[in-house]
Design an enzyme around this catalytic site. Sequence first.
Site, PDB file in Angstrom:
ATOM      1  CE  LYS A 263      -4.001  -1.745   2.601  1.00 27.41           C
ATOM      2  NZ  LYS A 263      -5.012  -1.592   1.550  1.00 27.41           N
ATOM      3  NE  ARG A 337     -10.823  -9.427  -2.642  1.00 24.31           N
ATOM      4  CZ  ARG A 337     -11.124  -8.500  -3.543  1.00 24.31           C
ATOM      5  NH1 ARG A 337     -11.444  -8.852  -4.781  1.00 24.31           N
ATOM      6  NH2 ARG A 337     -11.130  -7.227  -3.226  1.00 24.31           N
TER       7      ARG A 337
END
Length: 486
Positions: A263, A337
């Site tokens: 990130k 996920r």
Amino acid sequence: MNFKVIDRDATHVRPDYEIRFIIDDDLTNCTDRELLKFQGFETGAVCDLPSARRVYVSIKNSEPETLRIAISKVMKKIATYNIKSVKMPHISASATSQGGTEAAMEEIVSALSAIAEGFVLSSYSFDQYKSNPKPCKIEEVYVSVSGCDKMTAEAALKRGKKIAEATNYVRDIVNEIPEVYTPQRMAEDAQKLAEEYFNVKCQDYSRDYLKAQDMNAFLAVNQSSPNDPKLIHLTYKPNGEAKKKICFVGKGLTYDSGGLSLKPTASMLTMKADKSGAAAAMGIIKAAAELELPYEVHAVLGATENMIGSSAYKPDDVLRTHSGVTVEVNNTDAEGRLVLCDCLSWAQVEVQPDYLIDMATLTGACVVGLGDYTSGVIGNNYDLQMEFKKVAELSGENYTILEFNDHLRPLIDSKIADVRNSVPGAMGGALTAGLFLDKFIKDEYKDKWLHLDIAGPAYVGDAWGYNPAGGTGAGVRGCIYWMLNR
Ligand code: BES
Ligand code: ZN
Ligand code: ZN
């Protein structure tokens, strides 16, 4: 904080401070009318008169959320005063619902619960790391009621207090720093819940178990972290026969750096809050035990960090999941996920619930689409989504239904595996993440499953309403209200 039901004219009660409502800007019977006018009192405003030891707040109606917000405005003024007790204005049913009827009673119960929630939620502060903390000193709140017997009133206040305390418990977990709050710590806190409540049990599983269970997507996310992963399973069982079995699955990323798909600096900040889904599920178990809900409630938490390092999992890897479905990794930052898909398929085999609800700070796309105040409700059962939204919103939380469509489905197809974990460059990221999870929901669970993307409201930069800056406990109140009122 304690709530006491008193007689309307209880002269022996001498609170340190008094709260008064101005309804519909009507100052006619107000003793401090001239003073309020002088101060330019207006709609929605709060006017504190410290010398009179009174604070006025204007409200438009006495709906539960109006009351929570009004109390939060008052508390912003008085929470840190050196006062121990406050008195609320008299609470009665509105003119629209007939006194003494069931509807009037329900209205009062909801109002009282909301009042307790407003106080307890607004009194929260996370000051563990402050040298000079300024905690709220209010210990006693006096409330007088008409149209409802004392026992019912006390029970309603107690219910609101417990729901809010469970929310504050979650806020503490979310706000705790990543160096301290590791998967191991989450497992310890979950075990503490089992020690505290006789009808809560906790099992936590480590790497070897995850390996034996083929939870390789979950394991891959953990691969470069010095802190081992934990699969945590909490179970609350009611005393009598359970109405239904409800399983909450929570994303517990105690830190999300993005992994090798690292990130950027600004986006990494706040990623201690990526454990908010798991934290909310822990709060739901706490509230279920405190409120003695008539449901069997399970929480399945996937706790790990997503870090970088030479042992990190890589974009281009293919993972074989617990369900047997293979996943091409094309972005290591779409890690939530991967953890959830293994936890969801584990829950379908091991828990076999009537409802399966996952909660996760899953996508930035959901924050872009819905903003900081609303969670996405995703799934295959529109009726269940509608019911959830309608009932959960009574808590004051906001939910919006995001609908799947068949054009989005092929976007997660992979050329070398059964599915890929992200869709480069595509729009609709909250839904494609939901569609990825849907690949792991067996046919018989399709209608029983809901995915709640709480990425927006779980953690906020600025305080709003009764939510402090930082962790808000999003998901807890909505899910508890859903179980209480469905
Ligand atoms: N934890 C983030 C999602 C997130 C973003 C939560 C902002 C709260 C605030 C998640 O793991 C993530 O990084 N998602 C990616 C997915 C993408 C790579 C497909 C995202 O949303 O950018
Ligand atoms: Zn991520
Ligand atoms: Zn994440």
